[in-house]
Write a protein that holds these residues in place. Structure first.
Motif, short mmCIF file in Angstrom:
data_model
loop_
_atom_site.label_atom_id
_atom_site.label_comp_id
_atom_site.label_asym_id
_atom_site.label_seq_id
_atom_site.Cartn_x
_atom_site.Cartn_y
_atom_site.Cartn_z
N GLU A 37 0.85 -1.21 -0.17
CA GLU A 37 0.14 -0.03 -0.11
C GLU A 37 0.87 1.20 0.03
OE1 GLU A 37 -2.63 -0.33 3.31
OE2 GLU A 37 -3.62 -2.06 2.61
N ILE A 38 0.49 2.12 -0.66
CA ILE A 38 0.97 3.47 -0.76
C ILE A 38 1.06 4.22 0.77
CG2 ILE A 38 1.24 5.70 -1.81
CD1 ILE A 38 0.01 4.52 -4.23
N GLN A 39 2.01 4.14 1.38
CA GLN A 39 1.86 4.88 2.71
C GLN A 39 2.18 6.54 2.75
OE1 GLN A 39 1.58 2.90 5.50
NE2 GLN A 39 1.59 1.12 4.14
N LYS A 40 1.48 7.36 3.51
CA LYS A 40 1.68 8.73 3.31
C LYS A 40 3.21 9.15 3.97
CE LYS A 40 -2.54 10.33 2.20
NZ LYS A 40 -2.88 11.09 1.26
N ALA A 41 3.77 9.98 3.27
CA ALA A 41 5.06 10.44 3.73
C ALA A 41 4.76 11.20 5.05
CB ALA A 41 5.57 11.55 2.83
N ARG A 42 5.95 10.97 5.84
CA ARG A 42 6.09 11.55 7.27
C ARG A 42 5.97 13.16 7.10
NH1 ARG A 42 11.26 9.28 7.14
NH2 ARG A 42 10.60 7.81 8.86
N PRO A 43 5.60 13.84 8.19
CA PRO A 43 5.39 15.34 7.97
C PRO A 43 6.68 15.92 7.71
CG PRO A 43 4.04 14.42 9.74
CD PRO A 43 5.02 13.35 9.23
N LEU A 44 6.61 16.89 7.05
CA LEU A 44 8.13 17.83 6.67
C LEU A 44 8.72 18.05 7.91
CD1 LEU A 44 6.98 19.82 3.68
CD2 LEU A 44 8.12 17.59 3.51
N PRO A 45 10.01 18.02 8.00
CA PRO A 45 10.82 18.53 9.20
C PRO A 45 10.50 19.94 9.60
CG PRO A 45 12.26 16.94 7.72
CD PRO A 45 10.96 17.38 7.02
N GLU A 46 10.59 20.29 10.73
CA GLU A 46 10.62 21.82 10.83
C GLU A 46 11.84 22.52 10.48
OE1 GLU A 46 8.11 23.48 11.82
OE2 GLU A 46 6.71 21.64 12.15
N PRO A 47 11.94 23.58 10.11
CA PRO A 47 13.08 24.36 9.57
C PRO A 47 14.25 24.25 10.59
CG PRO A 47 11.22 25.86 9.22
CD PRO A 47 10.75 24.73 9.80
N GLU A 48 14.00 24.27 11.76
CA GLU A 48 15.10 24.14 12.90
C GLU A 48 15.63 22.79 12.92
OE1 GLU A 48 11.27 24.06 15.26
OE2 GLU A 48 12.10 25.30 13.33
N GLU A 49 14.94 21.78 12.39
CA GLU A 49 15.52 20.34 12.28
C GLU A 49 16.21 20.11 11.12
OE1 GLU A 49 11.93 18.04 14.64
OE2 GLU A 49 11.38 18.57 12.61
N VAL A 50 16.65 21.03 10.24
CA VAL A 50 17.43 20.70 9.11
C VAL A 50 18.85 21.14 9.28
CG1 VAL A 50 17.58 21.18 6.60
CG2 VAL A 50 15.33 21.36 7.57
N PRO A 51 19.49 20.15 9.31
CA PRO A 51 21.04 20.28 9.26
C PRO A 51 21.65 21.48 8.59
CG PRO A 51 20.48 17.87 9.21
CD PRO A 51 19.35 18.55 8.76
N ALA A 52 22.42 22.17 8.90
CA ALA A 52 23.10 23.41 8.35
C ALA A 52 23.53 23.11 6.92
CB ALA A 52 24.19 24.05 9.47
N THR A 53 24.19 21.92 6.71
CA THR A 53 24.78 21.89 5.48
C THR A 53 23.76 21.47 4.53
OG1 THR A 53 25.14 19.50 6.26
CG2 THR A 53 27.05 21.12 6.31
N LEU A 54 22.46 20.80 4.75
CA LEU A 54 21.33 20.72 3.96
C LEU A 54 20.57 21.64 3.65
CD1 LEU A 54 20.60 16.97 5.28
CD2 LEU A 54 21.84 17.67 3.23
N GLN A 55 20.58 23.00 4.38
CA GLN A 55 19.81 24.19 4.27
C GLN A 55 19.62 24.63 2.80
OE1 GLN A 55 20.62 26.75 7.55
NE2 GLN A 55 19.87 25.24 9.16
N GLU A 56 20.96 24.80 2.26
CA GLU A 56 20.73 25.42 1.14
C GLU A 56 19.85 24.76 0.05
OE1 GLU A 56 23.68 27.20 -2.45
OE2 GLU A 56 24.80 26.42 -0.61
N ILE A 57 20.30 23.33 -0.10
CA ILE A 57 19.90 22.33 -1.10
C ILE A 57 18.37 22.32 -0.72
CG2 ILE A 57 20.26 20.18 -0.16
CD1 ILE A 57 20.15 20.90 -3.71
N THR A 58 17.98 22.38 0.44
CA THR A 58 16.49 22.18 0.87
C THR A 58 15.78 23.48 0.27
OG1 THR A 58 17.10 21.06 2.99
CG2 THR A 58 14.82 22.06 2.86
N ARG A 59 16.22 24.64 0.43
CA ARG A 59 15.66 25.92 -0.17
C ARG A 59 15.75 25.72 -1.54
NH1 ARG A 59 18.59 28.69 4.15
NH2 ARG A 59 20.43 28.61 2.69
N ILE A 60 16.56 25.26 -2.37
CA ILE A 60 16.64 24.91 -3.87
C ILE A 60 15.52 24.06 -4.33
CG2 ILE A 60 18.00 24.24 -5.80
CD1 ILE A 60 20.38 25.49 -4.63
N TRP A 61 15.39 23.08 -3.58
CA TRP A 61 14.33 22.08 -3.82
C TRP A 61 12.76 22.62 -3.36
CZ3 TRP A 61 16.58 16.62 -2.89
CH2 TRP A 61 17.33 16.41 -3.78
#
Length: 271
Positions: free
Chosen positions: A243-267
């Motif tokens: 079965e297609i399972q729902k994706a987990r809720p998106l992480p809160e902005p403060e939960e995003v590691p610093a090195t992933l923040q730029e690509i997270t914004r780009i996406w």
């Protein structure tokens, strides 16, 4: 007599050269690839690519087998004369590997009887330039997921993982995916959208691939997709559920590691 012999030898050489020219015409484009336009899913690990694969494989015109790991299949020219012989055919090791990869895809395509073949190996993101070189007419589906969700998914699957090393791994993949997405034409799909609106998303994918959508895609439980095992795809209970399972809720902005923040914004994810 000597003049005659020399003349005959020249004539014989000329005949042999003409015969070789007739026997070895330039290789036409159709001889380069048995599968001219395979489909490659370009994605990170833990991005939902196995779910996308089984949905595609549930379509009667699409064959999407387990992860193929083509980039790890290599050719070894074990003798100097082997290399010399292949060079006479305009084949080097790189192109011989392309022919091997192509033959594997073609075999699976023919065996399944389905005209569209898809490879979803996450490692493809690391060799997208090589894939483009091997198949100039290949088609690409870029599968995105919130980078921090990938980190969480990896750690949940392997609690012994360290956070920093996992973040570095995800960053390596997502940067490669973004480089490919910037350089190549293709369709971008989000895992979160795929799980939230699977019919709409799979309809868009079918339109991109030039096949008619079918509701069979949404019930992958009924299809034979091969084993769900480590190293050839996701093996979690979610994917095994059928079965297609729902994706987990998106992480809160403060939960995003610093090195992933730029690509997270780009996406386009909140960060």
């Amino acid at each position: 007599m000597i003049v005659t012999d020399r003349r005959m030898r020249r004539l014989a050489r000329g005949v042999r050269q003409r015969m070789r020219a007739l026997a070895e015409p330039p290789v036409p484009q159709t001889a380069h690839r048995l599968v001219p336009d395979p489909v490659f899913v370009i994605s990170s690990v833990r991005s939902g690519s196995t779910l996308l694969r089984v949905l595609l494989n549930s379509h009667p015109q699409i064959r999407a087998p387990h992860e193929m790991h083509l980039r790890t299949l290599s050719i070894e020219l074990t003798r100097p004369y082997t290399k010399k012989a292949m060079s006479q055919l305009d084949l080097d090791q790189r192109e011989l590997e392309h022919l091997l990869w192509d033959r594997i895809l073609h075999r699976e395509q023919v065996r399944s009887g389905r005209p569209v073949i898809v490879d979803k190996t996450p490692g493809n993101a690391m060799v997208w330039e090589r894939l483009h070189e091997a198949w100039p007419k290949a088609r690409y589906i870029f599968l995105l997921r919130h980078p921090a969700s990938m980190v969480t998914s990896l750690i949940n699957g392997r609690p012994d993982r360290g956070l920093e090393s996992t973040v570095r791994e995800v960053l390596m993949y997502v940067e490669a995916v973004e480089a490919a997405r910037t350089a190549l034409p293709g369709l971008t799909v989000r895992y979160e959208t795929l799980t939230d609106a699977p019919e709409e998303t799979t309809r868009e994918i079918c339109a991109f691939l030039g096949v008619e959508w079918t509701p069979k895609m949404l019930n992958y439980r009924k299809g034979d997709h091969g084993p769900f095992e480590a190293y050839i795809g996701d093996w979690s209970e979610n994917i095994k559920s059928g079965e297609i399972q729902k994706a987990r809720p998106l992480p809160e902005p403060e939960e995003v590691p610093a090195t992933l923040q730029e690509i997270t914004r780009i996406w386009g994810y909140p960060c």
